[in-house]
Write an enzyme that holds these catalytic residues in place. Structure first.
Site, PDB file in Angstrom:
ATOM      1  N   TYR A   1       2.588  -0.578  -3.831  1.00  0.00           N
ATOM      2  CA  TYR A   1       4.035  -0.798  -3.879  1.00  0.00           C
ATOM      3  C   TYR A   1       4.404  -2.106  -4.573  1.00  0.00           C
ATOM      4  CZ  TYR A   1       4.092   3.123  -0.699  1.00  0.00           C
ATOM      5  OH  TYR A   1       3.911   4.365  -0.155  1.00  0.00           O
TER       6      TYR A   1
ATOM      7  N   HIS B   1      -1.140   2.698   7.326  1.00  0.00           N
ATOM      8  CA  HIS B   1      -2.264   2.686   6.396  1.00  0.00           C
ATOM      9  C   HIS B   1      -3.488   2.085   7.069  1.00  0.00           C
ATOM     10  CE1 HIS B   1       0.416   2.781   2.532  1.00  0.00           C
ATOM     11  NE2 HIS B   1       0.148   3.987   2.993  1.00  0.00           N
TER      12      HIS B   1
ATOM     13  N   HIS C   1       7.720  12.676   0.705  1.00  0.00           N
ATOM     14  CA  HIS C   1       6.932  11.475   0.479  1.00  0.00           C
ATOM     15  C   HIS C   1       7.673  10.475  -0.413  1.00  0.00           C
ATOM     16  CE1 HIS C   1       2.991  10.498   2.015  1.00  0.00           C
ATOM     17  NE2 HIS C   1       2.748   9.771   0.945  1.00  0.00           N
TER      18      HIS C   1
ATOM     19  N   ARG D   1       9.311   8.129   1.804  1.00  0.00           N
ATOM     20  CA  ARG D   1       8.336   7.174   2.352  1.00  0.00           C
ATOM     21  C   ARG D   1       8.103   6.046   1.336  1.00  0.00           C
ATOM     22  NH1 ARG D   1       3.952   6.618   5.960  1.00  0.00           N
ATOM     23  NH2 ARG D   1       1.919   6.129   5.067  1.00  0.00           N
TER      24      ARG D   1
ATOM     25  N   ARG E   1       5.361  10.046   7.530  1.00  0.00           N
ATOM     26  CA  ARG E   1       4.928  11.185   6.728  1.00  0.00           C
ATOM     27  C   ARG E   1       5.573  12.473   7.247  1.00  0.00           C
ATOM     28  NH1 ARG E   1       0.263   8.158   8.174  1.00  0.00           N
ATOM     29  NH2 ARG E   1      -0.858   7.232   6.393  1.00  0.00           N
TER      30      ARG E   1
ATOM     31  N   LYS F   1      -2.509   9.851  10.868  1.00  0.00           N
ATOM     32  CA  LYS F   1      -3.744  10.531  10.485  1.00  0.00           C
ATOM     33  C   LYS F   1      -4.809  10.309  11.549  1.00  0.00           C
ATOM     34  CE  LYS F   1      -3.116  10.568   5.464  1.00  0.00           C
ATOM     35  NZ  LYS F   1      -3.682  10.167   4.151  1.00  0.00           N
TER      36      LYS F   1
END
Length: 293
Positions: free
Chosen positions: A274, A265, A239, A242, A145, A169
């Site tokens: 995806y 994730h 993004h 990504r 990211r 994150k």
């Protein structure tokens, strides 16, 4: 009420990103302003009033995604207030999120992107040109990211084992492998960065032309500029690279769980989006290739 303490709570205990801190702070302040206009307080809000507040925002043209963000922020805020003993219940706890249309991730053609990155005379023969190439190669080569890119320091790169330490994150750490070409590029970039003898000896990997820490708009501008060479699509954000990274892996047979770990994730549901891109691509190939399609 307790807004500053709430922001500190989600920053240091929940480890939310800077973007989330700003968004949640904005949502909570808007809600408090709404309550002030009604001459009431956060401790007096009922479930019905909570729903009415979100309904009002929806009627004013806010998108379902925006409403759901408001809901998430205010649920978290009331959980914090309950913990502090300021309220007895969370009026947003039982409010249901709105359904939002699922959007396919926007990608660029990976063959065109690879040609762009390997082409001569695309990137200026300067430190800035080298930095720009490094930014694009890192984003496409690792799927990280924007916020993760900006946190990378030189010491986070393990050239011996060929990987890079990424802080995702909520500061969750993960190791992402580097391809051989990217390792060589990073070694060259770091040596050139040191050779600039900047006044600001930043330990961050990506820096400005003055040697200061890079910032989000700089990365956006770099990515947008170069993607404009190969794509006319409107969305050209970091993004997109990504998404292109993940879709390329899936198209080439990578396991979905492996892609999930590489992307950082929390759950498989976020990665499964995806598969839709790959399915659409297969349909397109089928229509072009099959005589009866």
């Amino acid at each position: 009420m307790f807004v500053d303490r709430f922001i500190r709570f989600i920053a240091y205990e929940k480890r939310f990103s800077e973007h989330t801190l700003t968004a949640y702070g904005h949502e909570v302040q808007q809600f408090i302003d709404y309550l002030t206009a009604l001459d009431t307080g956060v401790d007096k809000v009922t479930h019905r009033q909570a729903r009415a507040y979100l309904a009002t925002r929806f009627e004013r043209g806010r998108s379902p995604a925006t409403i759901n963000r408001s809901l998430a922020a205010l649920r978290t805020y009331y959980k914090f207030l309950m913990r502090e003993g300021a309220v007895l219940q969370n009026p947003f706890a039982l409010v249901k999120a709105l359904k939002t249309p699922k959007k396919l991730p926007v990608i660029v053609d990976k063959e065109k992107l690879s040609l762009l990155l390997d082409a001569e005379n695309v990137f200026a023969d300067t430190f800035e040109g080298l930095r720009d190439k490094t930014v694009l190669e890192l984003l496409f080569g690792t799927g990280i990211r924007l916020s993760e890119l900006l946190q990378i320091r030189d010491e986070h790169i393990d050239f011996y084992n060929g990987n890079i330490l990424i802080f995702g994150k909520r500061n969750k750490e993960r190791l992402v492998p580097l391809n051989k070409a990217l390792i060589v590029l990073l070694q060259y970039y770091i040596s050139e960065k040191k050779a600039q003898h900047f006044d600001n000896n930043s330990t961050h990997l990506i820096v400005t032309k003055e040697g200061k820490n890079a910032y989000p708009k700089l990365i956006y501008d770099i990515v947008t500029h170069y993607l404009s060479i190969i794509s006319s699509q409107r969305k050209k954000s970091p993004h997109v690279l990504r998404h292109t990274f993940a879709t390329a892996l899936l198209d080439n047979g990578a396991d979905l769980n492996a892609i999930k770990e590489l992307l950082g994730h929390a759950g498989l549901a976020a990665t499964q989006v995806y598969t839709h891109n790959s399915a659409e691509r297969l349909k397109s190939i089928y229509k072009q290739a099959h005589p009866k399609a």
